[in-house]
Design a protein around this motif. Structure first.
Motif, mmCIF file in Angstrom:
data_model
loop_
_atom_site.group_PDB
_atom_site.id
_atom_site.type_symbol
_atom_site.label_atom_id
_atom_site.label_comp_id
_atom_site.label_asym_id
_atom_site.label_seq_id
_atom_site.Cartn_x
_atom_site.Cartn_y
_atom_site.Cartn_z
ATOM 1 N N UNK A 87 64.685 17.947 23.036
ATOM 2 C CA UNK A 87 63.675 17.527 22.060
ATOM 3 C C UNK A 87 62.730 18.697 21.755
ATOM 4 N N UNK A 88 62.302 19.406 22.800
ATOM 5 C CA UNK A 88 61.371 20.525 22.567
ATOM 6 C C UNK A 88 62.010 21.591 21.683
ATOM 7 N N UNK A 89 63.274 21.900 21.920
ATOM 8 C CA UNK A 89 63.878 22.960 21.106
ATOM 9 C C UNK A 89 64.125 22.477 19.674
ATOM 10 N N UNK A 90 64.410 21.185 19.501
ATOM 11 C CA UNK A 90 64.580 20.657 18.140
ATOM 12 C C UNK A 90 63.233 20.572 17.420
ATOM 13 N N UNK A 91 62.168 20.250 18.171
ATOM 14 C CA UNK A 91 60.829 20.270 17.564
ATOM 15 C C UNK A 91 60.484 21.688 17.106
ATOM 16 N N UNK A 92 60.712 22.653 17.985
ATOM 17 C CA UNK A 92 60.378 24.047 17.663
ATOM 18 C C UNK A 92 61.164 24.525 16.446
ATOM 19 N N UNK A 93 62.358 23.984 16.266
ATOM 20 C CA UNK A 93 63.202 24.380 15.125
ATOM 21 C C UNK A 93 62.917 23.547 13.877
ATOM 22 N N UNK A 94 61.939 22.638 13.949
ATOM 23 C CA UNK A 94 61.560 21.852 12.771
ATOM 24 C C UNK A 94 62.559 20.781 12.399
ATOM 25 N N UNK A 95 63.302 20.276 13.382
ATOM 26 C CA UNK A 95 64.397 19.351 13.075
ATOM 27 C C UNK A 95 64.066 17.894 13.393
ATOM 28 N N UNK A 150 81.348 13.989 22.438
ATOM 29 C CA UNK A 150 81.791 15.356 22.171
ATOM 30 C C UNK A 150 80.763 16.323 22.732
ATOM 31 N N UNK A 151 81.182 17.543 23.001
ATOM 32 C CA UNK A 151 80.273 18.586 23.459
ATOM 33 C C UNK A 151 80.181 19.632 22.359
ATOM 34 N N UNK A 152 78.949 20.043 22.021
ATOM 35 C CA UNK A 152 78.757 21.090 21.006
ATOM 36 C C UNK A 152 77.792 22.128 21.553
ATOM 37 N N UNK A 153 78.115 23.392 21.324
ATOM 38 C CA UNK A 153 77.302 24.489 21.853
ATOM 39 C C UNK A 153 76.459 25.143 20.767
ATOM 40 N N UNK A 154 76.500 24.586 19.547
ATOM 41 C CA UNK A 154 75.792 25.229 18.431
ATOM 42 C C UNK A 154 74.285 25.238 18.675
ATOM 43 N N UNK A 155 73.573 26.255 18.176
ATOM 44 C CA UNK A 155 72.108 26.207 18.164
ATOM 45 C C UNK A 155 71.640 24.996 17.356
ATOM 46 N N UNK A 156 70.358 24.563 17.573
ATOM 47 C CA UNK A 156 69.914 23.295 16.975
ATOM 48 C C UNK A 156 70.165 23.150 15.472
ATOM 49 N N UNK A 157 69.760 24.125 14.664
ATOM 50 C CA UNK A 157 69.902 23.946 13.205
ATOM 51 C C UNK A 157 71.379 23.886 12.813
ATOM 52 N N UNK A 200 58.033 16.134 28.898
ATOM 53 C CA UNK A 200 58.472 15.895 27.517
ATOM 54 C C UNK A 200 58.050 17.063 26.640
ATOM 55 N N UNK A 201 56.806 17.489 26.773
ATOM 56 C CA UNK A 201 56.280 18.501 25.856
ATOM 57 C C UNK A 201 55.947 19.802 26.565
ATOM 58 N N UNK A 202 55.672 20.815 25.756
ATOM 59 C CA UNK A 202 55.281 22.132 26.255
ATOM 60 C C UNK A 202 56.199 23.197 25.692
ATOM 61 N N UNK A 203 55.616 24.353 25.431
ATOM 62 C CA UNK A 203 56.429 25.500 25.049
ATOM 63 C C UNK A 203 57.082 25.401 23.685
ATOM 64 N N UNK A 204 56.457 24.641 22.769
ATOM 65 C CA UNK A 204 57.083 24.511 21.444
ATOM 66 C C UNK A 204 56.547 25.554 20.455
ATOM 67 N N UNK A 205 55.730 26.493 20.946
ATOM 68 C CA UNK A 205 55.294 27.588 20.072
ATOM 69 C C UNK A 205 54.104 27.215 19.226
#
Ligand SMILES: NC(=O)c1ccc[n+]([C@@H]2O[C@H](COP(=O)([O-])OP(=O)(O)OC[C@H]3O[C@@H](n4cnc5c(N)ncnc54)[C@H](OP(=O)(O)O)[C@@H]3O)[C@@H](O)[C@H]2O)c1
Length: 179
Positions: free
Chosen positions: A120-128, A91-98, A147-152
């Protein structure tokens, strides 16, 4: 809320694919006789959430490599873009990570295998993400998809385990505390 878990291979210089998405530095190696724990990891997962760039790579694999349900996170693809052979499995989902993880949680997913560097980086940044298992391949490829970088803000990790294999792979697992 579904927990995110990562199981991924990187070059020693931190790339998960070449700039052109090539994986020859990983797939061209002989790992025969080694169990890196991937099957055991998959057995704990309810499904897979992958970035659209990862999906474009794996969509070319024959046979399709996953028994678990797959969700492609994409703001540009729709279900209509899926190859017909995969329309029942992906399936395709466009929802933001959380929101995406909350939606999967409502479906009963407890743990999702989160795959693809940017995702992975955006899910890490979102604490997920709750666990990272990173298998380092003893090669320097010089450039590629990171793999990493820019996670805030700093994300403190708890080291759980490191093991090495005769092939030279070194695999470390980290727990990521909930924010
Ligand atoms: N070494 C390994 O173990 C391993 C594992 C996995 C993947 N790979 C390789 O890594 C490469 C793909 O990784 P990648 O980092 O380039 O891309 P990716 O994370 O697979 O996909 C990124 C794309 O996903 C979409 N997306 C949707 N929601 C997102 C969000 N919240 N955050 C970030 N992206 C989101 C975006 O595209 P749209 O919204 O525009 O669709 C974005 O450009 C491939 O070559 C793959 O084969 C290697």
């Amino acid at each position: 809320m579904t927990e995110g878990h990562v199981f991924i291979a990187t070059s020693l210089d931190g790339f998960i694919a070449r700039p052109d998405h090539g994986l020859d530095w990983l797939t061209g190696r002989d790992f025969s006789g080694e169990d890196h724990g991937y099957a055991a990891f998959l057995a704990e997962m309810d499904g897979i959430v992958m970035g659209s760039a990862t999906f474009r790579t794996v969509a070319g694999f024959d046979p399709w490599p996953y028994a678990l349900p797959v969700v492609v996170a994409s703001r540009s693809m729709t279900t209509a873009d899926l190859p017909p052979a995969l329309s029942q499995r992906v399936r395709v989902m466009a929802d933001p990570p959380a929101a995406l993880m909350a939606r999967l949680g409502a479906e009963g997913w407890q743990r999702a295998y989160v795959d693809g560097g940017a995702l992975i980086r955006s899910f890490l940044a979102a604490g997920l993400i709750r666990r990272l298992t990173i298998t380092t391949v003893p090669v320097l490829i010089g450039a590629g998809r990171p793999l990493f970088g820019g996670t805030g803000a700093d994300i403190a990790l708890h080291h759980a385990e490191t093991r090495s294999f005769p092939s030279g792979l070194v695999q470390s697992t980290y727990r990521v505390p909930a924010p």
